[in-house]
Design a protein around this motif. Sequence first.
Motif, PDB file in Angstrom:
ATOM      1  N   ALA A 340      56.415-180.072 103.124  1.00 23.48           N
ATOM      2  CA  ALA A 340      57.180-180.386 101.913  1.00 23.48           C
ATOM      3  C   ALA A 340      56.340-181.218 100.943  1.00 23.48           C
ATOM      4  O   ALA A 340      56.346-180.984  99.719  1.00 23.48           O
ATOM      5  N   ARG A 341      55.605-182.192 101.467  1.00 18.43           N
ATOM      6  CA  ARG A 341      54.761-183.024 100.606  1.00 18.43           C
ATOM      7  C   ARG A 341      53.595-182.218 100.044  1.00 18.43           C
ATOM      8  O   ARG A 341      53.177-182.429  98.899  1.00 18.43           O
ATOM      9  N   GLU A 343      53.614-178.964  99.381  1.00 12.01           N
ATOM     10  CA  GLU A 343      54.146-178.104  98.325  1.00 12.01           C
ATOM     11  C   GLU A 343      54.318-178.878  97.025  1.00 12.01           C
ATOM     12  O   GLU A 343      53.969-178.385  95.940  1.00 12.01           O
ATOM     13  N   THR A 344      54.829-180.086  97.122  1.00 12.10           N
ATOM     14  CA  THR A 344      55.001-180.919  95.923  1.00 12.10           C
ATOM     15  C   THR A 344      53.654-181.253  95.300  1.00 12.10           C
ATOM     16  O   THR A 344      53.483-181.181  94.074  1.00 12.10           O
ATOM     17  N   SER A 347      51.969-178.100  93.614  1.00 13.49           N
ATOM     18  CA  SER A 347      52.657-177.737  92.376  1.00 13.49           C
ATOM     19  C   SER A 347      52.326-178.721  91.255  1.00 13.49           C
ATOM     20  O   SER A 347      52.224-178.342  90.083  1.00 13.49           O
ATOM     21  N   ARG A 348      52.139-179.994  91.620  1.00 11.96           N
ATOM     22  CA  ARG A 348      51.810-181.001  90.600  1.00 11.96           C
ATOM     23  C   ARG A 348      50.384-180.844  90.098  1.00 11.96           C
ATOM     24  O   ARG A 348      50.103-181.104  88.913  1.00 11.96           O
TER      25      ARG A 348
END
Length: 554
Positions: A340-341, A343-344, A347-348
Motif C-alpha cells: 500500500a505504501r 503504491e502511494t 503514484s506520487r
Amino acid sequence: MKRFAGLIDRLSFERGRNARLRILRDYFATTPDPDRGYALAALTGGLSFASAKPSLIRQLISERTDPVLFSMSYDYVGDLSETAALLWPDAGEQVGDDLSLGAVVETMAAALRPQMADLLASWLDALDETGRWALLKLVTGNFRIGISARLAHMALAQYANRDVNEIEAVWHGLTPPYLTLFAWLEGRGPRPGPQEIAPFRAPMLAQPINETELRQLHPPDFVAEWKWDGIRVQAAAGTDGDGAPIARLWSRNGEDISAAFPDLIAELAGKAHFDGSIDGELLVVHAGVVQSFNVLQQRLNRKSATSKLQLQYPAHIRAWDVLALNGDDLTALPWTERRARLETLVSRLDSSRISLSPLVAFASWDELAAARAAPAATDLGPDAAAVEGCMLKRRDSPYVSGRPRGPWFKWKRDPHLIDAVLMYAQRGHGKRSSFHSDFTFGVWRTGDDGARLLTPVGKAYFGFTDEELGQLDRFVRANTINRFGPVREVTHTADQGLVLEIAFEGLRRSPRHKSGVAMRFPRIHRIRWDKPPGEADELTTLERLLEPDGPSTT
C-alpha cells in the motif's frame, strides 16, 4: 598467516554445515583484530588487490619451475593457487609464522604494481605449502571452500548470540577489518550505523517451487506478481548534510552500479526523489514496452554509459517493494502494508523511469498456472515477452534478508529444451579436476554443399548429478578421437555419439559464435542414452526461439 591458512585448510575439508559454523566461531573467538576482520572480508568477497592478478602468479611460478611442468600440473590439479603452492621451490627454513594476515593485507593494499612481484615472492619463500596456498587464495579471491556470506554472518551471529538479520542489517555499511562490528558484537561499542546516506539493505530472496509443491499451499494466503527478466536492484535516495538530494543504485549483491545508470540516478535525485529505498527489477523500457534481457545486456557490465546508449536503451525500474520511507524501516511490516505504501509512493513520483510491478489476478492455482503459461493472454500486452514466470508472496510476510523457506516463492516458466550432440569435453577445476565436466554441444545444420554438419551452440558444466557426471566422464574417455591441449574431441557422427537434452532460458543472436546464436544459462537437463545423434535438433529449430533484437539503434 599460519592461523588463517589453518582456517581455510580445515574449512576446505569439512563438509558439515554445523561443523563449518563451529570452526568459524572458534576462529572469531580466538583471533585478535584486525586479522579476524580481514579473514571475514576474504571469505565474504570483501577484499581485492588491484596490483595482484592471477597472471602475476603464473609469471612467478613459471620463473621458478619448468613452464611445461607447470602447465601439465595445472591441467591435472585444476587450481592455480594449489598448483603454484606445491611447485614453489622450498627456500629452506620457513620463517613465516610471525607474518600476520593483517600485515599482508595492508601491505598488498598499499603496494604498487612493480613492487608486488618481489613482495609475493618473499612471502612465498617464507611460508610452508599450506601457507603459500592460503596466500595465493587470498590474492586471487577464489577460495571455493563452500563458505557463503550468509554462512559467515550466521557464524558471527552464533558467536555473539545475536540474530543474523541484525548483522545483515548493518553489514553493507561496514568496511574491513570490521573493528566497529566486532566491538558491537562483543559489547564494547555501539551498534554500527549506516555510513552511506542511501544505504544498501540485504535483500530477501525467493525459494523455487514447482506445481506439486504449489498445490500444497492455500491460495488466499498469497499474492502473485510477474517475475521480470531483468536484474534485481535497490534504488535508494536521501539527502546529504547540506540538504542536497543523493541517490544510489545497488545490485543484488550490494555493488554500487550508479555510475552505469546516470539516467536513473538523475531521475532519482531529481523529480523522482524520495527518502527511502525501493526494491525491484532493472529493465529497459523503449516506447513504453519492456524489452528482453538481450536488450538489457547492452547496459550491463559497463562502468559508464554514453548519452547515445542511454537514449537507445533507457533504464527503468519496475518496483515491487519498499524497504524504508521517510526515515522509517518498513521491513517488519506485512507485505500488504508495504505494498500500500509502495503504491502511494510510486503514484506520487509520477516518473516515466519508475513503475509499479502489476499483480497477477487469480483465485486458484489453476488460474495462476494458466496466466504463467500464457502471460500474453492477460492484460500485460506487449510486456508479456519480458516475463519469465511468477513470484508468490505471503500477504503477511515481513521483509527478511536471505532466503527463508515459506514467505516468498518463484515459479519460473518452463525452460526451453533441445536435443544436442556432445562434441568436446574438458576437465573441471577444484573438486572436478579429475572429471570431464565442461561439455560443448552442437546441433545439425545444412552446409553449402547440402551435407549435414554439426555446429557448436553452447557449453554446459552443471545440471547433472554426481552419478551422471561419472557416466559422462567415462563416455568421454572411451570415445575420445582427438585432443587439443586440455580439450578432448569425442565421437559425434549421425550414428555414433551421445545426445544431451539441454535446458536454457533464452536465445539471442551473437556474431561472436560460429552458430550465430548464444544461449542463456544452458545446463544439461538429462542424458538421452535412448536417442541416436542423427535425430538431434537442427539449427533452424533453435533459431525459432530467438529473442527479439530490441529497438532499432539507427
